[in-house]
Write a protein that holds these residues in place. Structure first.
Motif, PDB file in Angstrom:
ATOM      1  N   SER A  20      53.222  26.955  43.182  1.00  0.00           N
ATOM      2  CA  SER A  20      51.836  26.527  43.051  1.00  0.00           C
ATOM      3  C   SER A  20      51.701  25.005  43.085  1.00  0.00           C
ATOM      4  CB  SER A  20      51.261  27.078  41.747  1.00  0.00           C
ATOM      5  OG  SER A  20      49.954  26.619  41.546  1.00  0.00           O
ATOM      6  N   LEU A  21      52.539  24.323  42.320  1.00  0.00           N
ATOM      7  CA  LEU A  21      52.479  22.860  42.265  1.00  0.00           C
ATOM      8  C   LEU A  21      52.821  22.233  43.611  1.00  0.00           C
ATOM      9  CD1 LEU A  21      54.179  22.255  38.798  1.00  0.00           C
ATOM     10  CD2 LEU A  21      51.751  21.953  39.367  1.00  0.00           C
ATOM     11  N   THR A  22      53.819  22.778  44.286  1.00  0.00           N
ATOM     12  CA  THR A  22      54.219  22.245  45.586  1.00  0.00           C
ATOM     13  C   THR A  22      53.114  22.448  46.608  1.00  0.00           C
ATOM     14  OG1 THR A  22      56.547  22.637  45.088  1.00  0.00           O
ATOM     15  CG2 THR A  22      55.973  22.348  47.400  1.00  0.00           C
ATOM     16  N   TYR A  23      52.475  23.598  46.567  1.00  0.00           N
ATOM     17  CA  TYR A  23      51.378  23.873  47.499  1.00  0.00           C
ATOM     18  C   TYR A  23      50.234  22.886  47.280  1.00  0.00           C
ATOM     19  CZ  TYR A  23      48.201  26.515  50.434  1.00  0.00           C
ATOM     20  OH  TYR A  23      47.332  26.892  51.439  1.00  0.00           O
ATOM     21  N   ASP A  24      49.868  22.685  46.041  1.00  0.00           N
ATOM     22  CA  ASP A  24      48.784  21.756  45.727  1.00  0.00           C
ATOM     23  C   ASP A  24      49.163  20.330  46.139  1.00  0.00           C
ATOM     24  OD1 ASP A  24      46.167  21.291  44.494  1.00  0.00           O
ATOM     25  OD2 ASP A  24      47.300  20.153  43.007  1.00  0.00           O
ATOM     26  N   HIS A  25      50.394  19.942  45.881  1.00  0.00           N
ATOM     27  CA  HIS A  25      50.869  18.607  46.245  1.00  0.00           C
ATOM     28  C   HIS A  25      50.825  18.407  47.769  1.00  0.00           C
ATOM     29  CE1 HIS A  25      53.251  14.936  45.967  1.00  0.00           C
ATOM     30  NE2 HIS A  25      53.974  15.414  46.955  1.00  0.00           N
ATOM     31  N   GLU A  26      51.325  19.372  48.509  1.00  0.00           N
ATOM     32  CA  GLU A  26      51.336  19.255  49.974  1.00  0.00           C
ATOM     33  C   GLU A  26      49.922  19.213  50.549  1.00  0.00           C
ATOM     34  OE1 GLU A  26      53.679  18.622  52.325  1.00  0.00           O
ATOM     35  OE2 GLU A  26      54.991  18.330  50.614  1.00  0.00           O
ATOM     36  N   SER A  27      49.010  19.934  49.948  1.00  0.00           N
ATOM     37  CA  SER A  27      47.633  19.901  50.460  1.00  0.00           C
ATOM     38  C   SER A  27      47.015  18.513  50.249  1.00  0.00           C
ATOM     39  CB  SER A  27      46.765  20.994  49.828  1.00  0.00           C
ATOM     40  OG  SER A  27      46.581  20.777  48.452  1.00  0.00           O
ATOM     41  N   LEU A  72      57.229  37.056  49.008  1.00  0.00           N
ATOM     42  CA  LEU A  72      57.618  37.261  47.607  1.00  0.00           C
ATOM     43  C   LEU A  72      56.531  37.977  46.805  1.00  0.00           C
ATOM     44  CD1 LEU A  72      59.194  33.753  46.859  1.00  0.00           C
ATOM     45  CD2 LEU A  72      60.405  35.892  47.367  1.00  0.00           C
ATOM     46  N   GLN A  73      55.447  38.328  47.473  1.00  0.00           N
ATOM     47  CA  GLN A  73      54.289  38.951  46.831  1.00  0.00           C
ATOM     48  C   GLN A  73      53.776  38.097  45.674  1.00  0.00           C
ATOM     49  OE1 GLN A  73      55.577  42.932  45.878  1.00  0.00           O
ATOM     50  NE2 GLN A  73      55.534  43.560  48.022  1.00  0.00           N
ATOM     51  N   ARG A  74      53.650  36.793  45.982  1.00  0.00           N
ATOM     52  CA  ARG A  74      53.164  35.841  44.985  1.00  0.00           C
ATOM     53  C   ARG A  74      52.001  35.025  45.548  1.00  0.00           C
ATOM     54  NH1 ARG A  74      58.187  36.759  42.984  1.00  0.00           N
ATOM     55  NH2 ARG A  74      58.567  36.265  40.815  1.00  0.00           N
ATOM     56  N   ARG A  75      51.246  35.615  46.426  1.00  0.00           N
ATOM     57  CA  ARG A  75      50.097  34.931  47.024  1.00  0.00           C
ATOM     58  C   ARG A  75      49.129  34.469  45.937  1.00  0.00           C
ATOM     59  NH1 ARG A  75      48.648  32.061  51.375  1.00  0.00           N
ATOM     60  NH2 ARG A  75      46.465  32.306  51.753  1.00  0.00           N
ATOM     61  N   HIS A  76      49.067  35.199  44.847  1.00  0.00           N
ATOM     62  CA  HIS A  76      48.173  34.859  43.740  1.00  0.00           C
ATOM     63  C   HIS A  76      48.538  33.523  43.088  1.00  0.00           C
ATOM     64  CE1 HIS A  76      51.594  36.926  41.855  1.00  0.00           C
ATOM     65  NE2 HIS A  76      51.335  36.172  40.789  1.00  0.00           N
ATOM     66  N   CYS A  77      49.736  33.034  43.355  1.00  0.00           N
ATOM     67  CA  CYS A  77      50.179  31.761  42.764  1.00  0.00           C
ATOM     68  C   CYS A  77      49.577  30.550  43.463  1.00  0.00           C
ATOM     69  CB  CYS A  77      51.693  31.644  42.842  1.00  0.00           C
ATOM     70  SG  CYS A  77      52.539  32.910  41.906  1.00  0.00           S
ATOM     71  N   LEU A  78      49.113  30.742  44.678  1.00  0.00           N
ATOM     72  CA  LEU A  78      48.579  29.622  45.449  1.00  0.00           C
ATOM     73  C   LEU A  78      47.116  29.386  45.095  1.00  0.00           C
ATOM     74  CD1 LEU A  78      50.153  30.372  48.928  1.00  0.00           C
ATOM     75  CD2 LEU A  78      51.081  29.025  47.040  1.00  0.00           C
ATOM     76  N   PRO A  79      46.676  28.138  45.119  1.00  0.00           N
ATOM     77  CA  PRO A  79      45.271  27.845  44.815  1.00  0.00           C
ATOM     78  C   PRO A  79      44.336  28.624  45.735  1.00  0.00           C
ATOM     79  CG  PRO A  79      46.550  25.825  44.935  1.00  0.00           C
ATOM     80  CD  PRO A  79      47.449  26.934  45.393  1.00  0.00           C
ATOM     81  N   ALA A  80      43.332  29.257  45.152  1.00  0.00           N
ATOM     82  CA  ALA A  80      42.440  30.121  45.919  1.00  0.00           C
ATOM     83  C   ALA A  80      41.340  29.355  46.633  1.00  0.00           C
ATOM     84  CB  ALA A  80      41.818  31.165  44.993  1.00  0.00           C
ATOM     85  N   ASN A  81      40.852  28.284  46.062  1.00  0.00           N
ATOM     86  CA  ASN A  81      39.695  27.587  46.607  1.00  0.00           C
ATOM     87  C   ASN A  81      40.072  26.315  47.345  1.00  0.00           C
ATOM     88  OD1 ASN A  81      37.848  29.491  45.668  1.00  0.00           O
ATOM     89  ND2 ASN A  81      37.783  28.534  43.655  1.00  0.00           N
ATOM     90  N   LEU A  82      41.163  26.348  48.076  1.00  0.00           N
ATOM     91  CA  LEU A  82      41.616  25.162  48.787  1.00  0.00           C
ATOM     92  C   LEU A  82      40.591  24.723  49.834  1.00  0.00           C
ATOM     93  CD1 LEU A  82      43.902  23.148  49.070  1.00  0.00           C
ATOM     94  CD2 LEU A  82      44.938  24.659  50.758  1.00  0.00           C
ATOM     95  N   ALA A  83      40.005  25.684  50.550  1.00  0.00           N
ATOM     96  CA  ALA A  83      39.023  25.326  51.580  1.00  0.00           C
ATOM     97  C   ALA A  83      37.811  24.636  50.956  1.00  0.00           C
ATOM     98  CB  ALA A  83      38.593  26.566  52.350  1.00  0.00           C
TER      99      ALA A  83
END
Length: 166
Positions: A20-27, A72-83
């Motif tokens: 989650s943190l890495t995804y938010d950081h990369e965005s 990994l069936q962890r899609r829920h870990c990623l930020p939902a409202n990125l758009a």
């Protein structure tokens, strides 16, 4: 008869936080590079293209994180409202256009400092990651970010030499 509980979305576990943190950081990195590409476009299109390419690399890393999260069936870990966050960021973003060599050099120094911070962040995430497949992905990210820092350092040095020569 027990009452039905509403569907509560799964919450990320502490082991999922690096994802989650890495995804938010990369965005955020992607948005920063896109802004820099726009800032350099009028006077230094070659640097603008570099910034755009670095933004695309961030976008590719985001795609790799999304793919891994699905596997990994962890899609829920990623930020939902990125758009939605991107739309809000666009509304409030202030772009400064680079007008001279000194300003370009200073902006590239800031870009390099942010890239070095991003490298340190990725190294930290890779070091403390508890998901083996994410660890392998983060190790690739670290290699890419090292290359990114070298590119930015070279461009910054070239720009500084041009600023001193004028």
């Amino acid at each position: 008869m027990p009452a039905c509980l509403p569907d509560i979305p799964a919450r990320p576990s502490p082991a999922d936080q690096p994802l989650s943190l890495t995804y938010d950081h990369e965005s955020r990195e992607m948005e920063r590079y896109r802004g820099l590409a726009l800032s350099f476009l009028p006077t230094r299109p070659h640097i603008s293209r570099l910034m755009a390419a670095l933004g695309i690399e961030c976008e590719q890393r985001l795609g790799a994180l999304e793919t891994l999260a699905e596997q990994l069936q962890r899609r829920h870990c990623l930020p939902a409202n990125l758009a939605r966050r991107r739309v809000l960021a666009e509304q409030y973003r202030l772009h400064l256009f680079i007008s001279d060599d000194a300003m370009a050099s200073q902006t590239l120094s800031y870009a390099l400092a942010f890239a070095q911070h991003s490298l340190q962040f990725s190294e930290l995430m890779a070091r403390h990651c508890q998901l083996a497949r994410l660890d392998a992905l983060l190790t690739r990210f670290v290699d890419g970010k090292r290359h990114e820092c070298r590119l930015l350092e070279e461009v910054r040095d070239q720009t500084q030499r041009a600023a001193v020569g004028t």
